[in-house]
Design an enzyme around this catalytic site. Structure first.
Site, PDB file in Angstrom:
ATOM      1  N   LYS A 153       0.859  -1.181   0.000  1.00 17.05           N
ATOM      2  CA  LYS A 153       0.000   0.000   0.000  1.00 17.05           C
ATOM      3  C   LYS A 153       0.892   1.226   0.000  1.00 17.05           C
ATOM      4  O   LYS A 153       1.741   1.390   0.882  1.00 17.05           O
ATOM      5  CB  LYS A 153      -0.877  -0.014   1.238  1.00 17.05           C
ATOM      6  N   ARG A 200     -11.316   9.363   1.713  1.00 18.01           N
ATOM      7  CA  ARG A 200     -11.271   9.985   3.047  1.00 18.01           C
ATOM      8  C   ARG A 200     -12.478  10.881   3.263  1.00 18.01           C
ATOM      9  O   ARG A 200     -12.969  11.015   4.382  1.00 18.01           O
ATOM     10  CB  ARG A 200      -9.943  10.731   3.235  1.00 18.01           C
ATOM     11  N   LYS A 241      -2.142  -1.500  -4.018  1.00 22.51           N
ATOM     12  CA  LYS A 241      -3.024  -0.342  -3.875  1.00 22.51           C
ATOM     13  C   LYS A 241      -2.206   0.940  -3.864  1.00 22.51           C
ATOM     14  O   LYS A 241      -1.245   0.988  -3.087  1.00 22.51           O
ATOM     15  CB  LYS A 241      -3.787  -0.497  -2.562  1.00 22.51           C
ATOM     16  N   SER A 278     -10.299   5.224  -4.929  1.00 21.43           N
ATOM     17  CA  SER A 278     -11.286   6.282  -5.132  1.00 21.43           C
ATOM     18  C   SER A 278     -10.843   7.336  -6.138  1.00 21.43           C
ATOM     19  O   SER A 278     -11.614   7.735  -7.011  1.00 21.43           O
ATOM     20  CB  SER A 278     -11.614   6.930  -3.780  1.00 21.43           C
ATOM     21  N   TYR A 291     -14.870   0.401  -7.530  1.00 25.97           N
ATOM     22  CA  TYR A 291     -16.186   1.028  -7.340  1.00 25.97           C
ATOM     23  C   TYR A 291     -17.039   0.889  -8.600  1.00 25.97           C
ATOM     24  O   TYR A 291     -18.225   1.179  -8.571  1.00 25.97           O
ATOM     25  CB  TYR A 291     -16.000   2.502  -6.944  1.00 25.97           C
TER      26      TYR A 291
HETATM   27  C1  PBG Z   1      -7.008   3.260   5.101  1.00 28.18           C
HETATM   28  C2  PBG Z   1      -7.686   3.067   3.803  1.00 28.18           C
HETATM   29  C3  PBG Z   1      -7.430   3.828   2.653  1.00 28.18           C
HETATM   30  C4  PBG Z   1      -8.305   3.385   1.671  1.00 28.18           C
HETATM   31  C5  PBG Z   1      -9.036   2.323   2.213  1.00 28.18           C
HETATM   32  N1  PBG Z   1      -8.643   2.144   3.546  1.00 28.18           N
HETATM   33  C6  PBG Z   1      -6.406   4.859   2.409  1.00 28.18           C
HETATM   34  C7  PBG Z   1      -6.309   5.989   3.305  1.00 28.18           C
HETATM   35  O1  PBG Z   1      -7.287   6.622   3.695  1.00 28.18           O
HETATM   36  O2  PBG Z   1      -5.171   6.313   3.621  1.00 28.18           O
HETATM   37  C8  PBG Z   1      -8.395   3.968   0.303  1.00 28.18           C
HETATM   38  C9  PBG Z   1      -9.461   3.487  -0.587  1.00 28.18           C
HETATM   39  C10 PBG Z   1      -9.735   4.377  -1.742  1.00 28.18           C
HETATM   40  O3  PBG Z   1      -9.113   5.445  -1.924  1.00 28.18           O
HETATM   41  O4  PBG Z   1     -10.599   3.987  -2.541  1.00 28.18           O
HETATM   42  N2  PBG Z   1      -6.794   2.130   5.841  1.00 28.18           N
END
Ligand code: PBG
Length: 337
Positions: free
Chosen positions: A206, A216, A260, A286, A325
Site C-alpha cells: 500500500k 477519506r 493499492k 477512489s 467502485y
Molecule cells: C485506510 C484506507 C485507505 C483506503 C481504504 N482504507 C487509504 C487511506 O485513507 O489512507 C483507500 C481506498 C480508496 O481510496 O478507494 N486504511
C-alpha cells in the site's frame, strides 16, 4: 497495376502482425486476457441509520448506505454474479478516539453490516478491513502515541479486531494498515479462536498515495487526518522495497495479496504475481474512479470504454481480480449479450 506489397514484404519479411487483427473473429480468437464478473470485488461504504442512501460528492455514482440498504446492494451484486464485497464504515465521530477502541466492539457498524449481509446473502463473500482509521479521532490507521504510530500495540489491537470481525461472519480479513508483523499476528489470532477457514488478503503493498482523497471524504477521515501516512505506507518511488514487504506477508501466511492504488502500480502487480504466484488483486482506488467519472461527465473521454480498458489492464498485469467502485456498472455491461 502497381502493387508494392513485395516491397513492403521485403521489409516485414512476411511477418505481418495485422493478419491476426483483421476481423472481429480473429481478434476474439487471439485475445489473451478477458475481464469477467468473477474478477470483481465491490467496495461499499456503510453509515449508521436506516433507509439511507447518501451520495458521496467526490465519487459520482457511489453512495454511503445504511446496513439495510447495504444488504439490498449486496443482493444486487450477488445476483449479478459479483463474488465478493468489501465493506468500509463511516463511524459516528463521537465514537472515534485516540486508540480506535470502537473497532473492538462486537456490534460496531462494520460487524453489524457483516452479520446482516451474511444472513441475507450468504453466498457473497464479505471482506473486511481491520485498519483503525475509521475508528481513530486522528484518522491514522494505527494507535498514535506522542506523535508516533506505535506498531506492536496496533498489531495487537487489529489482531483482536480481526477475531471479532470473523466472529461476525467475515470471510476474509484484509488489513490495510501496513504495520509490521500484522499478517502473522492475525493468522495466529484467527487460528487460536477456531477461524482456520477465514482467509487473509493482505494489502501487501500500500503506497503513500494522493489517490485516496475521495475515500477519506467518504468515511469522514479527510478533515481529521493530521500529517500523512508516510511512516507506514510505502514510498511510491520504491518497487523493490514493496516486493520485500509483500514477501514478509507471504511468509507470515497471507492467502492473497493486494496492490493499492492500482493503475499507477501495474509494475508492482506484475512483479508480485511473478515473485509469489499467490492470487494478486489490485485496488482501483477512489481517486482513480473519480478521475474517470469526472472526465466522462465533461464529455472528455468515453467513461464506459475507459473503465473497461483499465479493468482489463489489471488482468494483463497479472491480477486475478480488482477491487473497484465500478464493479456493479462493469458487471451489468459484461452481462449484456
Ligand atoms: C485506510 C484506507 C485507505 C483506503 C481504504 N482504507 C487509504 C487511506 O485513507 O489512507 C483507500 C481506498 C480508496 O481510496 O478507494 N486504511
Amino acid at each position: 497495376m502497381n502493387d508494392s506489397t513485395n516491397l513492403v514484404d521485403r521489409i516485414t519479411g512476411h511477418r505481418r502482425m495485422r493478419r491476426n487483427r483483421k476481423a472481429d473473429w480473429t481478434r476474439r480468437l487471439v485475445q489473451e486476457n478477458r475481464l469477467t464478473v468473477d474478477d470483481l470485488i465491490w467496495p461499499i461504504f456503510i453509515v449508521p441509520g436506516n433507509g439511507i442512501i447518501d451520495p458521496i460528492e467526490a465519487m459520482p455514482g457511489v453512495n454511503r448506505m445504511s446496513v439495510d440498504k447495504a444488504v439490498e446492494a449486496a443482493k444486487e451484486a450477488a445476483d449479478l454474479g459479483i463474488p465478493a464485497i468489501a465493506t468500509f464504515p463511516n463511524i459516528d465521530v463521537a465514537l472515534r478516539d485516540e486508540t480506535g477502541s470502537h473497532s473492538l466492539a462486537p456490534d460496531n457498524l462494520i460487524n453489524q453490516a457483516t452479520r446482516a449481509i451474511k444472513k441475507a446473502v450468504p453466498h457473497i463473500g464479505v471482506i473486511t478491513d481491520v485498519a483503525l482509521d475509521p475508528f481513530t479521532s486522528h484518522g491514522h490507521d494505527g494507535i498514535l502515541r506522542d506523535g508516533e504510530i506505535v506498531n506492536d500495540e496496533t498489531v495487537e489491537a487489529i489482531a483482536r479486531a480481526a477475531v471479532i470481525q470473523a466472529n461476525a461472519g467475515s470471510d476474509i480479513i484484509a488489513p490495510s494498515d501496513m504495520m509490521d508483523g500484522r499478517i502473522g499476528a492475525i493468522r495466529e489470532a484467527l487460528d487460536a479462536s477456531g477461524h482456520q477457514s477465514v482467509g487473509i488478503m493482505s494489502y501487501a503493498t500500500k503506497f503513500a498515495s494522493a489517490f485516496y482523497g475521495p475515500y477519506r471524504e467518504a468515511i469522514g477521515t479527510g478533515g481529521l487526518l493530521k500529517g500523512d501516512k508516510k511512516t507506514y505506507y510505502i514510498d511510491p518511488a520504491n518497487g523493490t522495497e514493496a516486493i520485500r514487504d509483500a514477501a514478509l506477508d507471504v511468509e507470515e501466511g497471507a492467502d492473497m495479496l493486494m496492490v493499492k492504488p492500482g493503475l499507477a502500480y501495474l509494475d508492482i502487480c506484475w512483479r508480485m504475481k511473478e515473485a509469489f504466484g499467490l492470487p494478486v488483486f489490485a485496488y482501483q482506488v477512489s481517486g482513480e474512479y473519480t478521475q474517470i467519472k469526472a472526465a466522462a461527465a465533461n464529455g472528455w473521454i468515453d467513461g464506459e470504454r475507459v473503465m473497461l480498458e483499465t479493468l482489463l489492464a489489471f488482468k494483463r498485469a497479472g491480477c486475478d481480480g480488482i477491487l473497484t467502485y465500478f464493479a456493479v456498472e462493469a458487471a451489468k455491461l459484461l452481462a449484456k449479450p
